[in-house]
Write a protein that holds these residues in place. Structure first.
Motif, PDB file in Angstrom:
ATOM      1  N   THR A  50       0.830  -1.214   0.000  1.00  0.00           N
ATOM      2  CA  THR A  50       0.000   0.000   0.000  1.00  0.00           C
ATOM      3  C   THR A  50       0.862   1.261   0.000  1.00  0.00           C
ATOM      4  O   THR A  50       0.582   2.207  -0.734  1.00  0.00           O
ATOM      5  N   VAL A  51       1.904   1.269   0.799  1.00  0.00           N
ATOM      6  CA  VAL A  51       2.755   2.468   0.841  1.00  0.00           C
ATOM      7  C   VAL A  51       3.560   2.588  -0.453  1.00  0.00           C
ATOM      8  O   VAL A  51       3.753   3.689  -0.977  1.00  0.00           O
ATOM      9  N   GLY A  52       4.010   1.456  -0.962  1.00  0.00           N
ATOM     10  CA  GLY A  52       4.752   1.505  -2.223  1.00  0.00           C
ATOM     11  C   GLY A  52       3.908   2.069  -3.356  1.00  0.00           C
ATOM     12  O   GLY A  52       4.401   2.854  -4.172  1.00  0.00           O
ATOM     13  N   ALA A  53       2.633   1.705  -3.373  1.00  0.00           N
ATOM     14  CA  ALA A  53       1.774   2.141  -4.486  1.00  0.00           C
ATOM     15  C   ALA A  53       1.214   3.543  -4.275  1.00  0.00           C
ATOM     16  O   ALA A  53       1.148   4.334  -5.211  1.00  0.00           O
ATOM     17  N   LYS A  54       0.785   3.857  -3.052  1.00  0.00           N
ATOM     18  CA  LYS A  54       0.084   5.116  -2.817  1.00  0.00           C
ATOM     19  C   LYS A  54       0.883   6.112  -1.984  1.00  0.00           C
ATOM     20  O   LYS A  54       0.500   7.257  -1.847  1.00  0.00           O
ATOM     21  N   GLY A  55       1.972   5.656  -1.395  1.00  0.00           N
ATOM     22  CA  GLY A  55       2.773   6.560  -0.581  1.00  0.00           C
ATOM     23  C   GLY A  55       2.225   6.721   0.818  1.00  0.00           C
ATOM     24  O   GLY A  55       1.122   6.260   1.149  1.00  0.00           O
ATOM     25  N   ALA A  56       3.017   7.341   1.665  1.00  0.00           N
ATOM     26  CA  ALA A  56       2.626   7.610   3.042  1.00  0.00           C
ATOM     27  C   ALA A  56       3.511   8.711   3.582  1.00  0.00           C
ATOM     28  O   ALA A  56       4.645   8.873   3.147  1.00  0.00           O
ATOM     29  N   LEU A  57       2.972   9.474   4.516  1.00  0.00           N
ATOM     30  CA  LEU A  57       3.785  10.474   5.200  1.00  0.00           C
ATOM     31  C   LEU A  57       4.403   9.897   6.456  1.00  0.00           C
ATOM     32  O   LEU A  57       5.468  10.346   6.890  1.00  0.00           O
ATOM     33  N   THR A  58       3.710   8.927   7.065  1.00  0.00           N
ATOM     34  CA  THR A  58       4.203   8.349   8.324  1.00  0.00           C
ATOM     35  C   THR A  58       3.937   6.852   8.362  1.00  0.00           C
ATOM     36  O   THR A  58       3.053   6.339   7.666  1.00  0.00           O
ATOM     37  N   ALA A  59       4.695   6.192   9.211  1.00  0.00           N
ATOM     38  CA  ALA A  59       4.471   4.778   9.486  1.00  0.00           C
ATOM     39  C   ALA A  59       4.927   4.506  10.914  1.00  0.00           C
ATOM     40  O   ALA A  59       5.778   5.214  11.443  1.00  0.00           O
ATOM     41  N   VAL A  83      11.614  -8.261  14.098  1.00  0.00           N
ATOM     42  CA  VAL A  83      10.465  -7.620  13.459  1.00  0.00           C
ATOM     43  C   VAL A  83      10.740  -6.129  13.260  1.00  0.00           C
ATOM     44  O   VAL A  83      10.472  -5.567  12.181  1.00  0.00           O
ATOM     45  N   LEU A  84      11.303  -5.495  14.279  1.00  0.00           N
ATOM     46  CA  LEU A  84      11.623  -4.067  14.123  1.00  0.00           C
ATOM     47  C   LEU A  84      12.574  -3.853  12.950  1.00  0.00           C
ATOM     48  O   LEU A  84      12.414  -2.920  12.166  1.00  0.00           O
ATOM     49  N   ALA A  85      13.549  -4.732  12.820  1.00  0.00           N
ATOM     50  CA  ALA A  85      14.508  -4.603  11.720  1.00  0.00           C
ATOM     51  C   ALA A  85      13.835  -4.855  10.376  1.00  0.00           C
ATOM     52  O   ALA A  85      14.101  -4.148   9.390  1.00  0.00           O
ATOM     53  N   ALA A  86      12.951  -5.850  10.338  1.00  0.00           N
ATOM     54  CA  ALA A  86      12.275  -6.163   9.072  1.00  0.00           C
ATOM     55  C   ALA A  86      11.378  -5.005   8.636  1.00  0.00           C
ATOM     56  O   ALA A  86      11.301  -4.669   7.444  1.00  0.00           O
ATOM     57  N   VAL A  87      10.687  -4.403   9.604  1.00  0.00           N
ATOM     58  CA  VAL A  87       9.817  -3.279   9.256  1.00  0.00           C
ATOM     59  C   VAL A  87      10.664  -2.067   8.856  1.00  0.00           C
ATOM     60  O   VAL A  87      10.314  -1.321   7.928  1.00  0.00           O
ATOM     61  N   GLU A  88      11.797  -1.882   9.523  1.00  0.00           N
ATOM     62  CA  GLU A  88      12.674  -0.768   9.141  1.00  0.00           C
ATOM     63  C   GLU A  88      13.210  -0.983   7.718  1.00  0.00           C
ATOM     64  O   GLU A  88      13.267  -0.032   6.924  1.00  0.00           O
ATOM     65  N   ALA A 127      11.639  -2.578   5.388  1.00  0.00           N
ATOM     66  CA  ALA A 127      10.509  -2.301   4.494  1.00  0.00           C
ATOM     67  C   ALA A 127      10.290  -0.803   4.363  1.00  0.00           C
ATOM     68  O   ALA A 127      10.029  -0.286   3.256  1.00  0.00           O
ATOM     69  N   ALA A 128      10.428  -0.081   5.469  1.00  0.00           N
ATOM     70  CA  ALA A 128      10.237   1.368   5.440  1.00  0.00           C
ATOM     71  C   ALA A 128      11.289   2.031   4.547  1.00  0.00           C
ATOM     72  O   ALA A 128      10.997   2.977   3.808  1.00  0.00           O
ATOM     73  N   ILE A 129      12.518   1.530   4.610  1.00  0.00           N
ATOM     74  CA  ILE A 129      13.570   2.065   3.745  1.00  0.00           C
ATOM     75  C   ILE A 129      13.234   1.765   2.283  1.00  0.00           C
ATOM     76  O   ILE A 129      13.355   2.630   1.415  1.00  0.00           O
TER      77      ILE A 129
END
Lengths: 558, 558
Positions: free
Chosen positions: B474-483, B492-497, B499-501
Motif C-alpha cells: 500500500t505504501v509503495g503504491a500510494k505513498g505515506a507520510l508516516t508509518a 520484526v523491528l529490523a524487518a519493518v525498518e 521495508a520502510a527504507i
C-alpha cells in the motif's frame, strides 16, 4: 558484502584526497588531483606508449567486459580514419534493469563512506589507465591527443572527484543518527534516538555524448554511484570505448571491494535501437544524466517523468567585443577558442558581436573589418601549418559537422573559409579548419540557433548597446554555456555582467592570455549554470547531487 | 534599496538565531526557537486576549493589505460556525506576475545575508503576532486552539526558520568570490578573480492548503524568499486569513528594510477562479510549492514544466502492530493520533495492521478483537467528554470530510462509530469523533487509498509477515507520510525498518508516551521523505532549497 573491511580500507586510503576535494569545493580556488600534463616527467617514461598499446589491444576484439550479453555490437568509427571494430556485449533492457535493481540494496547498505572509498579507488584505477583512456577518447571523438588526455582524462577525473565530494558532503551534512531530548515541563524529558538512512532514488542512467564521453558523463555517473544508485552507462554509439574502459575498471574495483559488479553496467546499443529511450522510460530508472542535443534533452525532460533528469543541451555562445587594451591578445585568445577541437565544444563561442563602427584599442581605433580580420588572421596563423593545426583542431567528429560547414557557407559573407587539412599521421582523418562568416545584426535568424562545429559569425551591430540586447535575446531564448566580453570600460563590463546574470550564463571578461572561454576548471568554475535553456543543471553544485538520494528516518524512544 | 544599512542591521540583529539554527540542522537533535506553550508565563498576561482581539478586528472588514486589487473576494467559512467575512483585495494574474518580476532584481541584488536578515525579522514579527495567527488558523481550519497555536504558530515558525537556515547554508557554501591561481610551468601563474552570483530562479508560487495554511506553506515560502525569488502566496479559499496576516507583516518588514513590498504578494481567488492553475503555467513562475490532493499535485507536476514543483500529496499511513510490552500505552498513543484534529492531518495513521490471531503483550496474549477494542476504547475515553473532546478533535474542516465519514460506514465493520459532538463554546461548530472500522486484509481495495478525515481501519492480517507485505504494497503504491510499528522483537523491528527504507517512509517504533506518529519536530524530524508517492520532497533538506537558485559566475584576470 563479504569485503566490508576491504571497502572501509579504501575510504581510509583515499580520505586525504576526499578531504582536500571537500576543501576545494568550499573554497573554489585552484586545485587539481590529477596532473594534466602527459609528460614522461609526470607519468613516467613508458606510460604513454604502454597506454597506447593497451588501447590498440582492444581494436578488432571482443571488449573484455564480464557482462552477459544476448549479442555483440560494434558501432564506432574513428574520426581519424583508423579501424576500431571493438565488439561490446549487448544486453536487453530487462536484463540491465534486473541486474541493477538486484544489487541496489547492498550498495545502499554500504553507506556514504564505503561508497566514497570505492568510488575514489575507481578514480585512482582509471588514473592508472589514463593514457589508455586518452587514446580511446582521441580516436572515438576526434580530439587531438593532448586535449583527449586533459579533457578526457585528467579533467574528467577532476570533475568526477568534484561531483563525488559534493555527493559525500550532501550525504553527511546530517548525522547518521541523533539523540533528541525535549524538555517536558516538570516531568521527564521526552527522549528519542533517530536514525537517518541515506536512500538512493533507484537506478541511474547516464547517456553519454559523442564529443566528450568521459568529461560529460563522469560527474553524473559518480554523483549517482556515490549516493547509492546503481548506474547503467549508455554510451553514444560512436564513442563507446572510453566508457567501456571506465566501466571495466569500475567493475574490477567493485569486485575487489566485495560488491557485485553490476552496480555499474555498460549498455551499448545496436544501430537504431533507441536503447536510451527504452531505458529512460522504465519506472525503475529514477535518475538520468544526459549530454547532447536540445531535441533529445527536451524529450527526456518531458517524457522520463519518473526520473530526475539532468540535461546539458545546445546553446548559442556569444562574445561581446566593445574595446580592448590588447587587440592582438584578444584576437589570439578568441582564435584559439574557435580552433580548439574544431569548435566542437559545447562551450565554443559562436557569435562575436562587434559594433559596425569599430572599437577602440590600445593601438587606436579598429574598424569592424579590422576586428574581423584580426580574429580571422589569428585563426589562420594557428592553422596555417598542417602538422601544428591538427594538434589543435583534432578531427571532425562526424559527417553531420562536415555537412554543416558546407551548409553554413551560404549564410553570410565568408571571412575565413574552412579548409581541408591532410593529417600527417592519419591519412583518412577528416580535418577542417574554422569557417568564419560575417553577418549583420539584422539577420539574427541566421545565427540565433546553434551551428555546432567550426562555424562562427562576426556580427556587425549598431553599437555595444545593441550587442548586449542581442546577447540578451539570443542567450535568453536559446541558452548558452559560455559568454565573454572584451571592454576597457567598467560601465560596459558591469552592464554585460548584469545581462549575463539576467540570462543566467557564466561570463569571462577580457581573456587575452592562457585562459579560454571554452575551458572551465574543476573545483573552481561552474560548468553550465542551469539558469538558461542550454542546461538544467550545473557541474557541479549542491543541486546536482542533493536529489539523487533521500533521507528516510526511523525513531524510537531511548 | 534605500535602506541597505537597515537591512544589514537586521542580519546582525538575528545572526545568533540563524547561527543556532544552522547548528540545529547539522545536528538534528532537539531545538526550537519559538516557545510552543501559549501560557501567559511564556507570552505574558495580556497576549492571548490581545491576539484574539486582533483576530476579531479583521472579521467582516476589508483586510488591511496594501496591494492594489480589481475586486474583493471573501470565500472563507469557519468550521466553528462563526462568521468570518473577511474581504481581501483580488488582483489579476498579470498584475501579480508583473509586480513580482519588477521587484526581482533588487531582491536578487540584496544577497543571501541581507535577505536572511529580512526573513528573520519577518519571522520575529510574525512571532509577535502569534496569538493573532493562532486564532486565524483555528477558525479557518477547525483546529483546536492549542494545536493551532503550536502547529499553526510556533512549529510553523520553527519550520520556516529551518528552511531559511538550509537556504542560507546552501547559498553560502561557496564564497561570493574566489581567487584562482594556476601554476604555469616556468612562466607566471594564471591568475583570475571569480565572482559567484546567487541568482534566483524567478517568481515563486506557494499554494496553501485548507488544514495547515501556515505550517505547510512557510517552509517553501521562506526557502524561496531567502533565495531571492519574489513569492506569490495563493491561499486555499477557505483558509486565507492566516496567510493574509503572514503577507501583511512580511510586507511591513520589507518596506521598513527599504524594499518594495511586492517581494511577497497575497493572491486570494474568487470562487471557481482556478487562479493557482493560471499562475502555475506562467513562464515567469519558476518554483511552485503545493500541499493538497494527489490529483492536483500530479497535475502541477505534469503541467507546470517550466517550474521546479514541490508537492506534498495524499498518502496511506499505516501502523504495524506485532507485539508490545505496554498495551495500554500503545492503545492510548494510537488513540491520541487518531483523535487529534479529528484525523485531519496528512500524518494521521489510517491502516492499523494486526494479526488476526492476536498479539503478545506484557499482559499476556491479546486477541485481534481485544487489540481493536483496546484502541477503540482509548479513543472513546479521549472523546467521551464533549468539552474535553473538542480540545483534541477541533472541528471538521469541510463538508467533504463529514460526507466521507458517512460513506465510510459501509466499508467495514463499525468498531467505534463517529459521533456528533456539540461544541460547548461554538454551537454551530461541526465536530465529529473518530470512526474506526475493522476489515480483513483480503479487502485491501477498501483501505489502500486515503480516507482523509477521522476514519481508520483495524485490518486483520494473516501474520506480521502479511502486515509487512501489505505495508510494502500500500505504501509503495500510494505513498505515506508516516508509518509506525509496535513490536518487542528486534527482528520484526529490523524487518519493518527494512521495508520502510524500501518504500521510503519515515518510521516510528513503539510510541507509547508523549511522542506521536503524526507529529514531527522541526530541526530534527524530516517531514515526508520525497521517496514515495505521497510527496516529492521533504521538509526540509538540501534538495528542498538547492534548486531554488542557481550560481552564475563571472571571471576576469587579476
Amino acid at each position: 558484502m563479504t569485503a566490508t573491511v576491504a571497502s572501509h580500507e579504501l575510504y581510509a586510503k583515499h580520505s586525504d584526497t576526499l578531504q582536500r576535494a571537500l576543501t576545494a569545493i568550499a573554497e573554489r580556488g585552484y586545485w587539481s588531483a590529477y596532473p594534466e600534463s602527459p609528460s614522461p616527467r609526470v607519468y613516467g617514461e613508458g606510460a604513454a606508449s604502454a597506454g597506447a598499446a593497451d588501447f590498440r589491444s582492444y581494436l578488432g576484439t571482443d571488449f573484455p567486459l564480464d557482462q552477459p550479453g544476448d549479442s555483440v555490437v560494434a558501432t564506432e568509427s574513428s574520426p581519424f580514419g583508423i579501424a576500431l571494430d571493438v565488439r561490446y556485449p549487448h544486453a536487453s533492457p530487462d536484463a540491465l534493469i534486473d541486474a541493477a535493481t538486484g544489487v541496489l540494496p547492498a550498495w545502499r547498505a554500504a553507506g556514504p563512506q564505503v561508497r566514497a572509498g570505492v568510488c575514489l579507488e575507481i578514480l585512482a584505477r582509471l588514473h592508472e589507465h589514463i593514457f589508455e583512456l586518452a587514446n580511446a577518447v582521441q580516436f572515438t571523438t576526434g580530439q587531438a591527443f593532448v586535449m583527449a588526455f586533459q579533457a578526457g582524462g585528467a579533467h574528467a577525473l577532476d570533475r568526477a572527484l568534484e561531483a563525488l565530494a559534493y555527493a559525500y558532503a550532501e550525504q553527511t551534512r546530517h548525522p547518521a543518527a541523533a539523540d533528541w531530548e525535549k524538555p517536558a515541563g516538570r516531568g521527564d524529558p521526552l527522549r528519542m534516538n533517530k536514525t537517518f538512512h541515506v536512500v538512493p532514488r533507484g537506478v541511474a542512467l547516464v547517456v553519454g555524448c559523442n564529443t566528450f564521453p568521459t568529461w560529460n558523463s563522469y560527474p553524473g555517473l559518480f554523483a549517482s554511484l556515490a549516493t547509492g544508485n546503481p548506474v547503467i552507462v549508455k554510451p553514444h554509439p560512436r564513442a563507446v570505448l572510453p566508457l567501456a574502459i571506465t566501466v571495466r575498471y569500475a567493475r574490477e574495483v567493485l569486485v575487489e571491494a566485495g560488491f557485485e559488479p553490476d552496480i555499474i553496467q555498460l549498455a551499448p546499443e545496436g544501430p537504431d535501437e533507441k536503447l536510451a529511450s527504452t531505458l529512460a522510460l522504465r519506472p525503475e530508472v529514477r535518475i538520468i544524466d544526459f549530454t547532447g542535443s536540445t531535441g533529445y534533452g527536451e524529450w527526456l525532460e518531458a517524457n522520463a517523468r519518473q526520473a530526475v533528469v539532468f540535461t546539458e543541451k545546445a546553446g548559442v555562445n556569444a562574445i561581446i567585443v566593445d574595446s580592448t587594451d590588447d587587440f592582438a591578445g584578444m584576437c589570439g585568445n578568441i582564435a584559439f577558442s574557435l580552433t580548439l577541437y574544431s569548435g566542437q565544444m559545447c562551450t565554443t563561442p559562436q557569435n562575436i558581436l562587434v559594433p559596425r563602427g569599430g572599437i577602440e584599442t590600445a593601438d587606436g581605433h579598429k574598424s569592424f573589418d579590422e576586428v574581423a580580420a584580426g580574429i580571422a588572421g589569428a585563426v589562420q596563423k594557428l592553422t596555417g601549418d598542417d602538422a601544428r593545426a591538427v594538434e589543435l583542431t583534432g578531427a571532425i567528429v562526424n559527417d553531420a559537422v562536415s555537412a554543416r560547414i558546407e551548409a553554413a557557407r551560404g549564410h553570410g559573407t565568408v571571412l575565413l573559409d574552412s579548409r581541408t587539412v591532410n593529417h600527417p599521421a592519419y591519412p583518412d582523418a577528416v580535418v577542417r579548419t574554422p569557417l568564419i562568416l560575417t553577418q549583420d545584426s539584422s539577420q539574427v535568424a541566421v545565427f540565433d540557433g546553434e551551428w555546432f562545429g567550426p562555424i562562427s559569425f562576426v556580427v556587425a551591430t549598431e553599437s555595444t548597446d545593441e550587442s548586449v540586447a542581442l546577447f540578451r535575446r539570443t542567450v535568453g531564448a536559446k541558452g548558452a554555456l559560455t559568454a565573454a566580453v572584451y571592454s576597457t570600460s567598467p560601465d560596459v563590463l558591469a552592464a554585460v555582467e548584469d545581462a549575463a546574470i539576467d540570462v543566467g550564463v557564466h561570463l569571462s571578461a577580457n581573456l587575452t592570455g592562457g585562459v579560454f572561454v571554452n575551458q572551465s576548471a574543476a573545483f573552481s568554475d561552474f560548468h553550465a549554470s542551469g539558469a538558461n535553456p542550454a542546461a538544467n543543471a550545473a557541474l557541479t553544485d549542491g543541486a546536482y547531487v542533493s536529489n539523487r538520494f533521500r533521507i528516510v528516518q526511523s525513531r524510537r524512544h531511548i
